[in-house]
Enzyme design. Structure first.
Site, PDB file in Angstrom:
ATOM      1  N   HIS A 154     103.845   2.888  -0.123  1.00 18.91           N
ATOM      2  CA  HIS A 154     102.732   2.009   0.258  1.00 18.91           C
ATOM      3  C   HIS A 154     102.370   1.082  -0.902  1.00 18.91           C
ATOM      4  O   HIS A 154     102.303  -0.139  -0.737  1.00 18.91           O
ATOM      5  CB  HIS A 154     101.529   2.874   0.653  1.00 18.91           C
ATOM      6  CG  HIS A 154     100.319   2.085   1.063  1.00 18.91           C
ATOM      7  ND1 HIS A 154      99.887   1.997   2.355  1.00 18.91           N
ATOM      8  CD2 HIS A 154      99.441   1.339   0.335  1.00 18.91           C
ATOM      9  CE1 HIS A 154      98.808   1.240   2.426  1.00 18.91           C
ATOM     10  NE2 HIS A 154      98.510   0.841   1.202  1.00 18.91           N
ATOM     11  N   GLU A 155     102.136   1.665  -2.070  1.00 18.17           N
ATOM     12  CA  GLU A 155     101.736   0.847  -3.221  1.00 18.17           C
ATOM     13  C   GLU A 155     102.885  -0.030  -3.714  1.00 18.17           C
ATOM     14  O   GLU A 155     102.654  -1.135  -4.208  1.00 18.17           O
ATOM     15  CB  GLU A 155     101.234   1.749  -4.357  1.00 18.17           C
ATOM     16  CG  GLU A 155     100.041   2.629  -3.992  1.00 18.17           C
ATOM     17  CD  GLU A 155      98.872   1.837  -3.431  1.00 18.17           C
ATOM     18  OE1 GLU A 155      98.728   0.650  -3.783  1.00 18.17           O
ATOM     19  OE2 GLU A 155      98.116   2.404  -2.630  1.00 18.17           O
ATOM     20  N   HIS A 187     102.765  -3.283  -1.811  1.00 20.62           N
ATOM     21  CA  HIS A 187     101.808  -4.234  -2.392  1.00 20.62           C
ATOM     22  C   HIS A 187     102.403  -4.907  -3.632  1.00 20.62           C
ATOM     23  O   HIS A 187     102.349  -6.134  -3.780  1.00 20.62           O
ATOM     24  CB  HIS A 187     100.532  -3.502  -2.818  1.00 20.62           C
ATOM     25  CG  HIS A 187      99.665  -3.058  -1.692  1.00 20.62           C
ATOM     26  ND1 HIS A 187      99.231  -3.915  -0.711  1.00 20.62           N
ATOM     27  CD2 HIS A 187      99.126  -1.846  -1.401  1.00 20.62           C
ATOM     28  CE1 HIS A 187      98.462  -3.254   0.143  1.00 20.62           C
ATOM     29  NE2 HIS A 187      98.390  -1.996  -0.251  1.00 20.62           N
ATOM     30  N   ASP A 218      92.813  -2.145   3.198  1.00 17.82           N
ATOM     31  CA  ASP A 218      93.653  -3.343   3.206  1.00 17.82           C
ATOM     32  C   ASP A 218      93.384  -4.182   4.448  1.00 17.82           C
ATOM     33  O   ASP A 218      93.274  -5.412   4.379  1.00 17.82           O
ATOM     34  CB  ASP A 218      95.134  -2.954   3.169  1.00 17.82           C
ATOM     35  CG  ASP A 218      95.501  -2.172   1.919  1.00 17.82           C
ATOM     36  OD1 ASP A 218      94.852  -2.392   0.886  1.00 17.82           O
ATOM     37  OD2 ASP A 218      96.424  -1.350   1.992  1.00 17.82           O
TER      38      ASP A 218
END
Length: 405
Positions: free
Chosen positions: A190-191, A194, A267
């Site tokens: 997930h990170e 980003h 988000d």
């Protein structure tokens, strides 16, 4: 028993000031007594309004208040009664903005005199990384830095202490907790989504500062961006990039899990807020340069009770469609970017699982060269630290499982 006390004290204060003239009356947080009249409940006999009426009478230009100067301060000038701001009462308004880059460096220089700073501390760099902070925030930043240095048994504050203090203030305190391998991997992908997308699309306005899977505040992990300068406004391209980067987390997580989770809640909220402001406030959609968000509100009533919508239901549908279209378009853009850079995305995620935190330079190196070139400060996470803590009811001894450093 308190009826009329506020108004009486106002009259007494001005009487003492006239006797001591020339004199200055300073009223801090004047919005406490100077709020707009006629709103809310209580009518004209509200005690606060009686105090304000007395203040207005005493400040009236017809009275002989020679030698008495009234100065007031508030951070809610929008709720003040219009009669207070008329010429003859408060003739001049001075707006105090947040300090700019040079101002922050000057403020830091003053507060830094109270601390022993190491050679690595660069006040100009700290000023660049604290955009939007007021003087009190900067003082608090150095205090937190000193506390962090003391916890590490250092005699001087180093730059790493300042960066940790900034992250704590901006994103919350770092919380050490154990995840099972599945959760760690999902958070890492997930990170990484980003981080990789931000490196690919950033035009230099929001360079990636750091990405971590260590929980901070209420977040299980985060990608931190550091504005390169004081931003006075945003272009449409920059706002679309922010939405794309925000939605990239869910896309990155879906690559490995094949599913979506609630981890992208903040988000989605951020992306929706930006998209709605683009449509309703900034005229950045096909609806044209019209302020569709302009609604009249009563200051002291509930936001929904005293709210009047100024556009039709048909326009509301078009606004919703425009907001949804922007988010869908940027989500598809994030999917294309991650798909085209799948190898870099996987490498960043695996590095996060191993090291937990990566600097922006490390992610940039992976995207551009395929591997990390700059040494990473810190050791890889021990394998045992990644295992879930054994349940005492199952016979395991929790004290025997090492925790992350």
């Amino acid at each position: 028993m308190f009826v009329g006390v506020g108004a009486s004290r106002v009259r007494d204060t001005f009487e003492q000031a006239r006797k001591a003239a020339p004199s200055i009356i300073f009223i801090d947080e004047i919005d406490a007594v100077g709020r707009q009249r006629g709103a809310g409940v209580g009518g004209g006999h509200d005690e606060r309004e009686q105090t304000l009426n007395a203040l207005l009478v005493e400040m009236d230009g017809f009275d002989g208040n020679e030698g008495v100067i009234v100065i007031a301060a508030t951070n809610r000038s929008d709720v003040l009664d219009s009669a207070l701001l008329r010429p003859g009462r408060f003739d001049r308004q001075v707006h105090v903005d947040l300090p700019d880059l040079r101002g922050r460096e000057a403020v830091l220089t003053v507060h830094a005199k109270r601390f022993q700073l190491g050679a690595s501390v660069d006040l100009s760099r700290i000023a660049r990384m604290t955009s939007g902070m007021a003087g009190a925030d900067l003082s608090n930043l150095l205090n937190e830095s000193a506390l962090h240095a003391a916890r590490k048994n250092r005699e001087k504050v180093e730059m790493s202490d300042v960066e940790e203090a900034r992250d704590k203030i901006a994103f919350g305190r770092e919380r050490k907790r154990l995840f099972d391998e599945k959760d760690r991997k999902a958070t890492a992908y997930h990170e990484a989504g980003h981080a990789v997308v931000q490196v690919l699309i950033d035009d230099g306005s929001f360079p990636l500062h750091k990405v971590t899977i260590l929980p901070r505040g209420r977040a299980l992990g985060m990608a931190m961006y550091l504005p390169s300068k004081d931003l006075l406004g945003y272009s449409k391209a920059q706002l679309l990039d922010l939405i794309c980067s925000a939605m990239a987390g869910r896309v990155g997580e879906r690559v490995i899990t094949g599913d979506i989770s609630s981890g992208a809640s903040s988000d989605i909220k951020q992306a929706t807020r930006i998209a709605r402001q683009m449509v309703c406030d900034w005229g950045m959609s096909d609806l044209g340069p019209v302020a569709w968000g302009e609604n009249s509100e009563t200051v002291f009533l509930g936001r929904e009770i005293g709210r009047t919508q100024t556009h039709s239901d048909e326009t509301a549908k078009r606004i919703d469609a425009a907001v949804t279209g922007i988010i869908a378009e940027q989500t598809a853009r994030a999917e294309r970017l991650i798909s085209a850079n799948a190898q870099a995305h996987r490498a960043v995620a695996e590095a996060l699982v191993e090291y937990e935190t990566l600097e922006g330079i490390h992610v940039t190196e992976i995207v551009r060269t395929g591997s990390i070139q700059t040494p990473i400060v810190g050791n890889p996470v021990p394998p045992l630290a990644r295992e879930p803590r054994p349940d005492a009811a199952a016979g395991g001894d929790p004290s025997t499982v090492p925790t992350p450093a």
